[in-house]
Write an enzyme that holds these catalytic residues in place. Structure first.
Site, PDB file in Angstrom:
ATOM      1  N   ASP A  61       0.844  -1.194   0.000  1.00  0.00           N
ATOM      2  CA  ASP A  61       0.000   0.000   0.000  1.00  0.00           C
ATOM      3  C   ASP A  61       0.882   1.248   0.000  1.00  0.00           C
ATOM      4  OD1 ASP A  61      -2.068   1.798   0.307  1.00  0.00           O
ATOM      5  OD2 ASP A  61      -2.997   0.755   1.976  1.00  0.00           O
ATOM      6  N   ASP A  62       0.895   1.989  -1.102  1.00  0.00           N
ATOM      7  CA  ASP A  62       1.683   3.221  -1.234  1.00  0.00           C
ATOM      8  C   ASP A  62       3.188   2.970  -1.313  1.00  0.00           C
ATOM      9  OD1 ASP A  62      -0.788   4.414  -0.987  1.00  0.00           O
ATOM     10  OD2 ASP A  62      -0.251   5.735   0.675  1.00  0.00           O
ATOM     11  N   CYS A  64      -5.623   3.757  -3.981  1.00  0.00           N
ATOM     12  CA  CYS A  64      -5.905   2.538  -3.214  1.00  0.00           C
ATOM     13  C   CYS A  64      -7.117   1.759  -3.720  1.00  0.00           C
ATOM     14  CB  CYS A  64      -6.129   2.890  -1.743  1.00  0.00           C
ATOM     15  SG  CYS A  64      -4.866   3.922  -0.996  1.00  0.00           S
ATOM     16  N   ARG A  70      -7.495  -1.789  -6.123  1.00  0.00           N
ATOM     17  CA  ARG A  70      -8.022  -3.036  -5.578  1.00  0.00           C
ATOM     18  C   ARG A  70      -9.213  -3.539  -6.391  1.00  0.00           C
ATOM     19  NH1 ARG A  70      -5.124  -0.770  -1.954  1.00  0.00           N
ATOM     20  NH2 ARG A  70      -4.262  -1.927  -0.201  1.00  0.00           N
ATOM     21  N   LYS A  84      -6.257  -5.450   4.172  1.00  0.00           N
ATOM     22  CA  LYS A  84      -7.109  -4.293   3.888  1.00  0.00           C
ATOM     23  C   LYS A  84      -8.068  -4.577   2.738  1.00  0.00           C
ATOM     24  CE  LYS A  84      -6.414   0.372   1.915  1.00  0.00           C
ATOM     25  NZ  LYS A  84      -5.455   1.475   1.739  1.00  0.00           N
ATOM     26  N   HIS A 142     -11.140  -2.067   1.721  1.00  0.00           N
ATOM     27  CA  HIS A 142     -11.272  -0.723   1.151  1.00  0.00           C
ATOM     28  C   HIS A 142     -12.135  -0.685  -0.104  1.00  0.00           C
ATOM     29  CE1 HIS A 142      -9.014   3.394   0.630  1.00  0.00           C
ATOM     30  NE2 HIS A 142     -10.137   3.508   1.321  1.00  0.00           N
ATOM     31  N   HIS A 171       1.652   2.591   3.917  1.00  0.00           N
ATOM     32  CA  HIS A 171       0.728   3.733   4.002  1.00  0.00           C
ATOM     33  C   HIS A 171       0.868   4.405   5.369  1.00  0.00           C
ATOM     34  CE1 HIS A 171      -3.086   5.936   3.959  1.00  0.00           C
ATOM     35  NE2 HIS A 171      -3.371   5.493   2.746  1.00  0.00           N
ATOM     36  N   ASP A 210      -0.243  -0.916  -4.882  1.00  0.00           N
ATOM     37  CA  ASP A 210      -1.516  -0.371  -5.372  1.00  0.00           C
ATOM     38  C   ASP A 210      -1.385   0.990  -6.028  1.00  0.00           C
ATOM     39  OD1 ASP A 210      -1.032   1.145  -3.090  1.00  0.00           O
ATOM     40  OD2 ASP A 210      -3.055   0.935  -2.283  1.00  0.00           O
ATOM     41  N   ASN A 211      -0.319   1.710  -5.774  1.00  0.00           N
ATOM     42  CA  ASN A 211      -0.052   2.998  -6.431  1.00  0.00           C
ATOM     43  C   ASN A 211       1.382   3.400  -6.137  1.00  0.00           C
ATOM     44  OD1 ASN A 211      -2.359   3.857  -4.016  1.00  0.00           O
ATOM     45  ND2 ASN A 211      -0.254   4.557  -3.743  1.00  0.00           N
ATOM     46  N   LYS A 218       1.334   9.116  -6.115  1.00  0.00           N
ATOM     47  CA  LYS A 218      -0.019   8.590  -5.954  1.00  0.00           C
ATOM     48  C   LYS A 218      -1.040   9.672  -6.312  1.00  0.00           C
ATOM     49  CE  LYS A 218      -2.982   7.241  -2.015  1.00  0.00           C
ATOM     50  NZ  LYS A 218      -2.952   6.964  -0.548  1.00  0.00           N
TER      51      LYS A 218
END
Length: 505
Positions: free
Chosen positions: A10-11, A48, A52, A105, A107, A192, A296-297, A361
């Site tokens: 994540d990030d 995010c 996903r 996660k 989301h 993140h 994810d980014n 991002k």
């Protein structure tokens, strides 16, 4: 049958992992990448929730109901929940007799308090342990679920990254012991914000970032080139124009601390991945298990509190579990890492994480959408030790996983990447599209057009200029018009809602 382990960071920036040029300690992921296959031109969707949604469905996020985040913006925007009419990869694996698990996660549900048809337990996952929202306290998560049951706030000694890794490893051990094929989706929140990490993990980075972002960006770039992950003509983009040179930076000790905690979060994630991989090996199923890792980014330059997140304060804790005020924000008097802090690492360090690219991002320039991809499958006849340069994006993941498992893929925009992973040319060139909060892009072969919100289209030759330094739009108007027309046709087909319409509300 082939087991599948899909791991999402994540990030995480393009160059944070050691096997992508980074100085962060990631031995388990480095082994996975160097002994398997890496990709140099794989793309996510810049944020995010949309990433996903696309990853799990093989569709573009706008087609799934999740165009921005998990906020219900109807009637003028997206529902913010994964459309029940769009099957997930977990549903397809479960139908084929697999045990399925999400650890981490989700989301992808606008409703995060009362279970509904969009929760992971109702979208194909037999097991779920983690959080439904976007981010939170690593030490004492306030909204932790097992299945559909909310858990008590964990006490001292808990750390979310370690916990979801343990849950994932336990799932693997149980299914392998029973001889059941499994699909594991291990979706970390690391790295993140908030910058939360165990003190012993942070200590290992003391002094490592004292040289600052300028020196470290250059070193990462050189290692990326040595790893074969950027072309021979590649250049390093200049430091973000809004950030100072390291030698001119105030509060250098605090700045180095911020990156040290971020790096510790990545190392903790690597440790959790290592726990899962060792469990796969100990269970005797490593040869028949496909492992895919990605982010994810791109790295996040978000400040805290975010300038454009009015619900931030109500979603994040104002106090610690023992009642002390939470110190929120990026100020030199807040040394991040501990449970009573809530901070991010800032634009200059995100610029380091995204080496050699620019932007972050949310943008669909390379810094926002380029992700490391690591692939391992000992029995899969992969071209181990190679780097795949063919451009792909998240819509290609679902058909690839189903292909590896011998299952039919539904009709959709994606294509299997197995041929390229095995050293073959694959399906040839296909056009990639993006849109996020008005930022838009198209990549076809070496050419990419990209724009910020309603700005003009820029044109880049990504073979010669992956860092997007030389805008060629003025000299190639016909090509820009051709790709822009293709983008508009795609946007109409997938249901892109105008950012101007959404922003007006």
């Amino acid at each position: 049958m082939t087991n599948v382990v899909l791991i999402l960071a994540d990030d995480l920036g393009f160059s944070d992992l050691g096997c992508y040029g980074g100085e962060i300690d990631t031995p388990h992921l480095d082994r996975l990448g160097r002994e398997g296959v890496r990709m140099s031109a794989f793309y996510n969707t810049a944020r995010c929730s949309p990433s996903r949604a696309s990853l799990l469905t093989g569709r573009h996020p706008h087609e799934t109901g999740v165009g921005i985040l998990n906020d219900d913006q109807r009637p003028w925007g997206y529902p913010g929940s994964l459309d029940p009419a769009v099957p997930t990869v977990a549903e397809r694996f479960r139908e084929a007799g697999y045990a399925t698990c999400l650890s981490g996660k989700w989301h992808l549900s606008a409703q995060t308090e009362v279970p509904d048809e969009t929760w992971p337990t109702r979208r194909g996952f037999d097991e779920f342990h983690g959080i439904l929202g976007g981010a939170g306290d690593y030490f004492h998560p306030r909204a932790l679920y097992t299945g559909e049951e909310r858990q008590p706030i964990p006490g001292d000694g808990y750390y979310f990254t370690d916990a979801v890794g343990r849950h994932a490893a336990d799932f693997v051990a149980r299914q392998a012991g029973a001889g059941t094929p499994f699909f594991l989706y291990l979706a970390f929140t690391a790295p993140h914000w908030p910058l939360h990490a165990p003190a012993e993990d942070v200590r290992r980075y003391e002094g490592r970032y004292d040289e600052g972002w300028d020196t470290l960006r250059q070193r990462r770039f050189e290692r990326l080139a040595a790893e074969g992950l950027v072309g021979g003509d590649a250049v390093l983009s200049p430091r973000d124009a809004g950030e100072p040179a390291w030698v001119d930076t105030e509060h250098q000790e605090w700045q180095a601390r911020r990156m040290s905690v971020y790096a510790a979060q990545v190392t903790a994630m690597d440790r959790a991945v290592g726990h899962v991989l060792s469990t796969v090996e100990e269970a005797g199923v490593a040869d028949d298990t496909l492992v895919v890792f990605l982010s994810d980014n791109g790295a996040s330059a978000e400040d805290l509190p975010p300038f454009d997140a009015p619900k931030f304060r109500e979603r994040q804790p104002s106090h610690t579990v023992d009642g002390a005020p939470m110190r929120i924000g990026n100020e030199p008097d807040i040394a991040p890492g501990a449970a009573d802090t809530f901070a991010s690492y800032g634009r200059a360090w995100a610029n380091l994480s995204n080496t050699p690219f620019r932007l972050y991002k949310r943008w669909v320039h390379e810094g926002g959408i380029a992700t490391p991809v690591l692939v391992s499958w000992p029995a899969g006849a992969l071209a181990n030790g190679t780097v795949v340069d063919t451009p792909h994006q998240l819509t290609d993941v679902l058909p690839t996983l189903l292909d590896a498992a011998g299952l039919a893929a539904p009709a959709g925009p994606g294509t299997s990447m197995l041929p390229e992973w095995r050293g073959d040319p694959g399906h040839g060139e296909h056009t990639l599209f993006w849109e996020h909060i008005g930022n838009a892009a198209v990549r076809r072969g070496r050419w990419k057009i990209v724009r910020e919100t309603s700005g003009p289209w820029e044109l880049y030759d990504l073979v010669a200029d992956r860092a997007e330094q030389h805008d060629l739009a003025a000299g190639r108007p016909a090509l820009v018009a051709e790709l822009a027309t293709a983008w508009q046709r795609w946007a109409d087909e997938v249901g892109v809602i105008s950012w101007e319409t959404i922003r007006a509300h």
